[in-house]
Design a protein around this motif. Structure first.
Motif, PDB file in Angstrom:
ATOM      1  N   GLU A  53       0.819  -1.220   0.000  1.00 51.85           N
ATOM      2  CA  GLU A  53       0.000   0.000   0.000  1.00 51.85           C
ATOM      3  C   GLU A  53       0.854   1.272   0.000  1.00 51.85           C
ATOM      4  OE1 GLU A  53       0.294  -1.453   4.315  1.00 51.85           O
ATOM      5  OE2 GLU A  53      -0.049  -2.315   2.301  1.00 51.85           O
ATOM      6  N   ILE A  54       2.177   1.161   0.189  1.00 52.39           N
ATOM      7  CA  ILE A  54       3.059   2.330   0.179  1.00 52.39           C
ATOM      8  C   ILE A  54       3.458   2.635  -1.263  1.00 52.39           C
ATOM      9  CG2 ILE A  54       5.236   3.312   0.983  1.00 52.39           C
ATOM     10  CD1 ILE A  54       3.204   2.882   3.180  1.00 52.39           C
ATOM     11  N   PRO A  55       3.126   3.817  -1.779  1.00 54.59           N
ATOM     12  CA  PRO A  55       3.509   4.152  -3.162  1.00 54.59           C
ATOM     13  C   PRO A  55       5.027   4.101  -3.343  1.00 54.59           C
ATOM     14  CG  PRO A  55       1.931   5.754  -2.304  1.00 54.59           C
ATOM     15  CD  PRO A  55       2.356   4.903  -1.144  1.00 54.59           C
ATOM     16  N   ALA A  56       5.459   3.724  -4.539  1.00 54.76           N
ATOM     17  CA  ALA A  56       6.892   3.599  -4.813  1.00 54.76           C
ATOM     18  C   ALA A  56       7.621   4.921  -4.599  1.00 54.76           C
ATOM     19  CB  ALA A  56       7.101   3.097  -6.244  1.00 54.76           C
ATOM     20  N   GLU A  57       6.965   6.043  -4.949  1.00 53.62           N
ATOM     21  CA  GLU A  57       7.607   7.345  -4.789  1.00 53.62           C
ATOM     22  C   GLU A  57       7.860   7.656  -3.308  1.00 53.62           C
ATOM     23  OE1 GLU A  57       4.824   6.764  -6.339  1.00 53.62           O
ATOM     24  OE2 GLU A  57       5.277   7.056  -8.471  1.00 53.62           O
ATOM     25  N   THR A  58       6.897   7.280  -2.463  1.00 49.27           N
ATOM     26  CA  THR A  58       7.048   7.516  -1.028  1.00 49.27           C
ATOM     27  C   THR A  58       8.175   6.670  -0.458  1.00 49.27           C
ATOM     28  OG1 THR A  58       4.683   8.019  -0.844  1.00 49.27           O
ATOM     29  CG2 THR A  58       5.858   7.450   1.186  1.00 49.27           C
TER      30      THR A  58
END
Length: 729
Positions: free
Chosen positions: A462-467
């Protein structure tokens, strides 16, 4: 106006175009490995005399279709060769072919020679001779897609041969490539502004000599005594003499005014002598200071102004050793440059992108150049002066500030204990905060330099790659600030999905090793090439226990990896060590670790074998067996192994190889592992030593590994042949 073509190594086309325009060429347009241009005969002569970049200068003669041998012969016969060549003169043919029916260049050269000679013989019975070294006329023939292009080579021999080279090293740099490096580094402008030049790996002196000739305005072809146009029928002797006299006058003026601002060094004393002889032959020996010096002792010469140029062509493996040693050399060179050469510009021709990366010089530009057929990378970088204001960093985010606070607290808490117990390699952070899924390990070289090994754990879906990427950058920044480690000594291992759904991991093949210390022993670690570094930091106390148990025993290290447990056993007074692993790479690493600590010879064996097969194939017994298997293995050379499924069979296979009062130290890093005591209790006394084996810096992960000591319940004594036999009284 006539058409000409100047050839050059790939990557120099734009530089050559600009150079030819300065020499008077018009209509200059670059193409692959050369430049088409127009001008009079004087323009062509100046290109031969003054071009520092060209390889050859060609005068096109004709073009025609050459789909077969007869068409080639007829096309050559159609040219009036008496316009170019005297009957009593000599000739040579250079032929090249691509994508053509006539595919053999030597055959093409032979048929072209036949046609030229036959034409002269038919005319008056005389014919030119063949001279492949220094002919009066060299004819250049190129076939591409059955189309022949025929030219006269005005250079006669490659123009990079300046005429001054007395000797060369094993991997010489061509002079025109050296000139391109200097031009990319803006050496002529820097010299005019009062700068100096240093080549710390000067080899035979090519870069230094080219730099001196360039600064003194000496024509690169001035010392040549042979050009291809000297025997050409259209050669203008008076024009050539005029250009030659002008070049000599300019050279005399330039050398009189040349500043002695060129410095060179090399670790090889023989190369320094070679460079001196070459500089003498080039007439610039008095302007170049040469000395034997190792890279580690490198520093700027006295009186060099900011903006000076450090230019060099480090070895790619040919001259200073095996290619796998090169990344370490480049890494060390980069460190010395950053430490001592603030305010300088560096121009470094690296063997490839990986070697350029090993320099770890931030920013700058890269150019692809060809040293012969070898593709290389020219790296240009401006080194920040020591007193320059540091680049202003953005404020830390709230989460990053939390991470910094946590790291600072941990460091304060551990620092005194680390010093007291002489621990140089330790874990500073292990996913303490849920936002930052990474582990940070500290490795301190024996020389005192500190490195960080940062491994990213796989972020939740659920953690975006950018984050996740932003957070990882914050980890690197904060860790460097708190632990006082520069970015070039922080090794980051990110985990990302490989092509086709492969394993996570993005690693290098640099072959760079650091020597670190643990428990007073030396070990080689590699922070870049593998998932693990060669030293499992969480097993520090396990290795210490092995040292305590090893005294006077024969020790067997199964799944030996890099042999660290064998080194500890040897240091603890083991009678012998036997290290078993299926990987030749790891056994070589283990051998180096043992040798680093003075443990060599027959008492310290290295065996490439599957652990279970080794146990089943021999009878030698051991007083200590260390068993630290992988969680899972599916090597092509051995049966699949699963530590949970197969540990009982593995440990029981050790029983026949245990001597009197023997012990097995069994550990593994499978966090859900459950020792099958019920299956082992009949054969072993089992001591769970997992808790005491976890170092204090891993206390946040008490399940990072398990460790058990197993002692056989029955001694392996020789069988009594009379046991059970009833004897008569």
């Amino acid at each position: 106006m006539s058409a000409f073509f100047a050839s050059c190594p790939k990557g120099l086309e734009y530089l050559l175009r600009d150079e030819l325009v300065v020499l008077g060429a018009t209509g200059a347009r670059e193409t692959l490995a050369g430049v088409h241009f127009e001008g009079d005969l004087g323009t062509a002569y100046r290109a031969c005399l003054w071009s520092r970049l060209a390889s050859r200068v060609l005068v096109p003669v004709t073009q025609f279709d050459a789909v077969d041998e007869q068409a080639l012969y007829d096309g050559i016969m159609a040219v009036d060769w008496s316009v170019h060549l005297a009957a009593h003169a000599s000739l040579a043919i250079d032929a090249h072919t691509t994508q053509s029916k006539l595919s053999h260049s030597q055959f093409i050269a032979q048929r072209v020679k036949d046609a030229v000679v036959d034409q002269f013989r038919q005319r008056d019975g005389r014919r030119p001779d063949v001279d492949t070294d220094e002919p009066d006329v060299r004819i250049h023939v190129r076939l591409r897609r059955d189309r022949a292009s025929v030219s006269i080579d005005l250079a006669g021999a490659p123009l990079h041969r300046r005429g001054w080279r007395e000797q060369q090293g094993e991997a010489p740099l061509k002079e025109n490539l050296a000139a391109a490096i200097l031009l990319r580094g803006r050496w002529p402008q820097r010299y005019a502004e009062g700068a100096s030049l240093l080549d710390p790996m000067c080899g035979s002196g090519t870069l230094l000599i080219e730099a001196a000739l360039m600064a003194a305005d000496v024509a690169p072809g001035l010392r040549r005594d042979y050009f291809g146009f000297l025997g050409w029928q259209q050669h203008d002797i008076a024009l050539w003499k005029q250009l030659l006299d002008e070049a000599k006058e300019r050279a005399e003026d330039g050398l009189r005014q040349l500043r002695p601002c060129l410095f060179g060094s090399d670790a090889d004393g023989l190369m320094i002598q070679t460079a001196k002889r070459n500089a003498q032959a080039a007439g610039v020996a008095g302007f170049i200071q040469l000395e034997r010096r190792e890279i580690d002792r490198l520093s700027p010469p006295e009186g060099c102004a900011d903006g000076s140029l450090l230019v060099t062509n480090p070895p790619y493996g040919e001259r200073l050793g095996a290619s796998q040693q090169m990344p370490l050399l480049y890494r060390r060179l980069g460190e010395v440059l950053r430490e001592h050469f603030g305010g300088w510009t560096v121009a470094i021709l690296a063997g490839d992108s990986e070697l350029a990366d090993a320099l770890r010089l931030a920013g700058g530009k890269r150019y692809t150049l060809y040293n012969g057929a070898l593709e290389t990378v020219l790296l240009l970088a401006e080194l920040r002066p020591r007193d320059a204001a540091p680049r202003e960093l953005k404020p830390l985010s709230d989460n990053a500030q939390m991470l910094k606070n946590r790291l600072e607290k941990t460091h304060r808490h551990l620092r005194k204990r680390l010093q007291r117990e002489s621990i140089h390699c330790w874990r500073a952070y292990d996913q303490d905060l849920p936002q930052y899924a990474a582990a940070i390990d500290v490795y301190t070289e024996r020389g005192g330099r500190r490195w960080l090994h940062v491994q990213e754990y796989r972020a939740p879906a659920e953690i975006p790659a950018e984050t996740a990427l932003l957070r990882l950058r914050e980890v690197v920044r904060v860790a460097g600030e708190v632990l006082e480690v520069p970015r070039d000594r922080i090794v980051l291992k990110t985990r990302q999905r490989g092509k086709g759904g492969g394993k996570y991991g993005q690693f290098d093949q640099r072959g760079e090793f650091l020597e670190v210390e643990e428990g007073g022993l030396g070990f080689l670690v590699n922070l870049t090439d593998y998932l693990d570094t060669g030293l499992f930091l969480d097993h520090r106390l396990v290795r210490q226990r092995i040292r305590e148990l090893a005294g006077g025993r024969r020790c067997l290290n199964l799944f030996a990896y890099t042999g660290t447990a064998s080194v500890y056993a040897a240091a603890g007074g083991a009678r012998s060590t036997t290290s078993v692993d299926l990987s030749a790479t790891y056994l070589e690493w283990a051998s180096r670790n043992l040798a680093l600590n003075g443990h060599t010879g027959e008492s310290h064996r290295l065996v490439q074998a599957d652990a279970l097969k080794f146990l089943a194939s021999g009878t030698e017994t051991f007083g200590l067996i260390y068993v630290d298997p992988p969680t899972f293995s599916n090597s092509k050379r051995a049966a699949d192994f699963d530590v949970q499924r197969d540990h009982v069979a593995l440990l029981k296979a050790c029983l026949p190889r245990l001597g009197k009062d023997a012990v097995i130290v069994f550990s593994n890093n499978f966090r859900r592992f459950q020792l099958d005591r019920a299956a082992l209790d009949d054969d072993f006394e089992i001591e769970d030593w997992s808790g005491p084996s976890i170092p204090f810096d891993f206390s946040r992960r008490e399940d990072i590994h398990g460790c058990w000591l197993l002692r056989p319940r029955k001694l392996n004594e020789p069988l009594d042949p009379w046991a059970g036999v009833r004897l008569k009284k």
